[in-house]
Design a protein around this motif. Sequence first.
Motif, PDB file in Angstrom:
ATOM      1  N   SER A 181      47.271  12.055  30.769  1.00  0.00           N
ATOM      2  CA  SER A 181      46.379  13.008  30.105  1.00  0.00           C
ATOM      3  C   SER A 181      45.821  14.084  31.040  1.00  0.00           C
ATOM      4  O   SER A 181      45.029  13.816  31.934  1.00  0.00           O
ATOM      5  CB  SER A 181      45.212  12.245  29.466  1.00  0.00           C
ATOM      6  N   ARG A 182      46.207  15.326  30.775  1.00  0.00           N
ATOM      7  CA  ARG A 182      45.598  16.458  31.501  1.00  0.00           C
ATOM      8  C   ARG A 182      44.155  16.650  31.061  1.00  0.00           C
ATOM      9  O   ARG A 182      43.334  17.166  31.799  1.00  0.00           O
ATOM     10  CB  ARG A 182      46.426  17.724  31.267  1.00  0.00           C
ATOM     11  N   VAL A 183      43.865  16.232  29.812  1.00  0.00           N
ATOM     12  CA  VAL A 183      42.497  16.356  29.309  1.00  0.00           C
ATOM     13  C   VAL A 183      41.574  15.433  30.110  1.00  0.00           C
ATOM     14  O   VAL A 183      40.481  15.832  30.534  1.00  0.00           O
ATOM     15  CB  VAL A 183      42.432  16.005  27.805  1.00  0.00           C
ATOM     16  N   LEU A 252      41.692   9.155  23.785  1.00  0.00           N
ATOM     17  CA  LEU A 252      42.815  10.030  24.147  1.00  0.00           C
ATOM     18  C   LEU A 252      44.073   9.610  23.419  1.00  0.00           C
ATOM     19  O   LEU A 252      44.294   8.414  23.202  1.00  0.00           O
ATOM     20  CB  LEU A 252      43.090   9.931  25.653  1.00  0.00           C
ATOM     21  N   ARG A 253      44.874  10.591  23.115  1.00  0.00           N
ATOM     22  CA  ARG A 253      46.144  10.294  22.442  1.00  0.00           C
ATOM     23  C   ARG A 253      47.119   9.609  23.401  1.00  0.00           C
ATOM     24  O   ARG A 253      47.162   9.929  24.588  1.00  0.00           O
ATOM     25  CB  ARG A 253      46.761  11.616  21.963  1.00  0.00           C
ATOM     26  N   LEU A 254      47.918   8.688  22.866  1.00  0.00           N
ATOM     27  CA  LEU A 254      49.028   8.135  23.648  1.00  0.00           C
ATOM     28  C   LEU A 254      50.076   9.233  23.775  1.00  0.00           C
ATOM     29  O   LEU A 254      50.621   9.689  22.774  1.00  0.00           O
ATOM     30  CB  LEU A 254      49.646   6.937  22.919  1.00  0.00           C
ATOM     31  N   GLN A 255      50.340   9.679  24.996  1.00  0.00           N
ATOM     32  CA  GLN A 255      51.216  10.838  25.215  1.00  0.00           C
ATOM     33  C   GLN A 255      52.667  10.376  25.292  1.00  0.00           C
ATOM     34  O   GLN A 255      53.248  10.351  26.385  1.00  0.00           O
ATOM     35  CB  GLN A 255      50.812  11.544  26.495  1.00  0.00           C
ATOM     36  N   LYS A 256      53.231  10.034  24.137  1.00  0.00           N
ATOM     37  CA  LYS A 256      54.579   9.440  24.151  1.00  0.00           C
ATOM     38  C   LYS A 256      55.593  10.398  24.767  1.00  0.00           C
ATOM     39  O   LYS A 256      56.543   9.979  25.411  1.00  0.00           O
ATOM     40  CB  LYS A 256      54.986   9.050  22.733  1.00  0.00           C
ATOM     41  N   HIS A 292      37.668  13.185  20.606  1.00  0.00           N
ATOM     42  CA  HIS A 292      39.125  13.102  20.794  1.00  0.00           C
ATOM     43  C   HIS A 292      39.637  14.544  20.845  1.00  0.00           C
ATOM     44  O   HIS A 292      39.245  15.355  20.011  1.00  0.00           O
ATOM     45  CB  HIS A 292      39.763  12.343  19.611  1.00  0.00           C
ATOM     46  N   PRO A 293      40.513  14.867  21.816  1.00  0.00           N
ATOM     47  CA  PRO A 293      40.959  16.267  21.901  1.00  0.00           C
ATOM     48  C   PRO A 293      41.934  16.671  20.798  1.00  0.00           C
ATOM     49  O   PRO A 293      42.185  17.863  20.598  1.00  0.00           O
ATOM     50  CB  PRO A 293      41.643  16.332  23.270  1.00  0.00           C
ATOM     51  N   GLY A 294      42.481  15.672  20.092  1.00  0.00           N
ATOM     52  CA  GLY A 294      43.474  15.966  19.072  1.00  0.00           C
ATOM     53  C   GLY A 294      44.790  16.364  19.710  1.00  0.00           C
ATOM     54  O   GLY A 294      44.808  16.857  20.830  1.00  0.00           O
ATOM     55  N   PRO A 295      45.928  16.174  19.067  1.00  0.00           N
ATOM     56  CA  PRO A 295      46.067  15.525  17.767  1.00  0.00           C
ATOM     57  C   PRO A 295      45.876  14.004  17.869  1.00  0.00           C
ATOM     58  O   PRO A 295      46.240  13.404  18.878  1.00  0.00           O
ATOM     59  CB  PRO A 295      47.518  15.864  17.375  1.00  0.00           C
ATOM     60  N   VAL A 296      45.308  13.423  16.806  1.00  0.00           N
ATOM     61  CA  VAL A 296      44.983  11.993  16.802  1.00  0.00           C
ATOM     62  C   VAL A 296      46.124  11.194  16.168  1.00  0.00           C
ATOM     63  O   VAL A 296      46.667  11.603  15.137  1.00  0.00           O
ATOM     64  CB  VAL A 296      43.691  11.750  15.973  1.00  0.00           C
TER      65      VAL A 296
HETATM   66  N1  ASP Z   1      45.874  18.707  22.828  1.00  0.00           N
HETATM   67  C1  ASP Z   1      45.665  18.052  24.091  1.00  0.00           C
HETATM   68  C2  ASP Z   1      46.646  18.546  25.128  1.00  0.00           C
HETATM   69  O1  ASP Z   1      47.341  19.517  24.877  1.00  0.00           O
HETATM   70  C3  ASP Z   1      45.670  16.576  23.988  1.00  0.00           C
HETATM   71  C4  ASP Z   1      46.942  15.953  23.477  1.00  0.00           C
HETATM   72  O2  ASP Z   1      47.955  16.622  23.269  1.00  0.00           O
HETATM   73  O3  ASP Z   1      46.909  14.739  23.315  1.00  0.00           O
HETATM   74  O4  ASP Z   1      46.730  17.980  26.193  1.00  0.00           O
END
Ligand code: ASP
Length: 341
Positions: A181-183, A252-256, A292-296
């Motif tokens: 996660s960059r967020v 945070l989203r799971l960044q698959k 949550h930064p989205g997308p969820v």
């Molecule tokens: N929208 C945010 C991002 O671009 C978070 C995410 O994609 O999970 O990093």
Amino acid sequence: MSRWSHRHIIDLSNFSLEDYRSVLELANKFKALPQTGARKLPTLQGRLVTTLFFEPSTRTRSSFELAARNLSADVQSFAPTSSSLNKGETPLDTALTYVAMGADILVVRHSSPNVPALLAKSLEKAGAQTKILNGGDGLHSHPSQGLLDLYTLAYHFNSKEPTTNELIGKRIVIVGDILHSRVARSNLWALTACGADVVLCGPPSLLPEAFTKFVDNPPPGQTLDPIGQRGKIFIIRSLKEALHGADAIMTLRLQKERMNQNLLSDLYRYHVDYGVTHESIKWCEKKVPVMHPGPVNRGVEMSGALLEDQSICLVQEQVTNGIPIRMALLYLMASSEINEH
Ligand code: ASP
């Protein structure tokens, strides 16, 4: 407001407390604009803001474009699927094309970390005056999201005076896929700079121990940390223990798309262990906001019911606050006439 000293905005590791204060102060003024009857300001009239998104985006790109329009800038938007990228053009040549069309600010998103920084260097070398604003690069950095999260928290804690002071001594829990996660990384710089302690929570495959030292040293290429004393970072693996005493929760989203191996075999198990729900937030022992930064991924990192509960969940407010924050960033960049980083 202090003098703005960043030509480009690539990362928050080089932001001083004054920088955070300036952004929040300005964003707060812009947020109040509709109440004064003013929808648009003439500040960036005649300037061209180009969004150069090589990676998909729902929120960030449209938020930047709206922010630029609210400041009366001209807006130009690059669509990767219908562009010459398909014919083999490099990101630098694409950027130079928009520079040649007169772009003053390029908002750049790319799946590879450091593309915005490399573009900034190359444009400077080529003598271009165009400035780069990082719209998210790989797992490295997402400065505008970190700042809008900071503002959303400050505003939640004190809507009359949402300054960085509101974060001092707060305990902010970030749960989930920290590794990709960059967020999370941008939030770690921002929150610790403002004096918050951050508790990270997730399984070892998505949260390596090294994250406790994330802000101990400035990243390569940066000699000094402009923050004298930062808040602390802890790792607590159990969600129940992590949430004890929390003042806010960021999921945070799971960044698959960034997982190059199968790090999670069972999404249901992940939800049971790390999913934030009405039940699990009771462990905080007081009412705290959930972000949550989205997308969820509904039902994975957060339950659908919690996502829809606007008395707790600040997701929509984060989206709304993204516009004044991005207006503040564009304004500060466009009005500063500095040539160094
Ligand atoms: N929208 C945010 C991002 O671009 C978070 C995410 O994609 O999970 O990093």
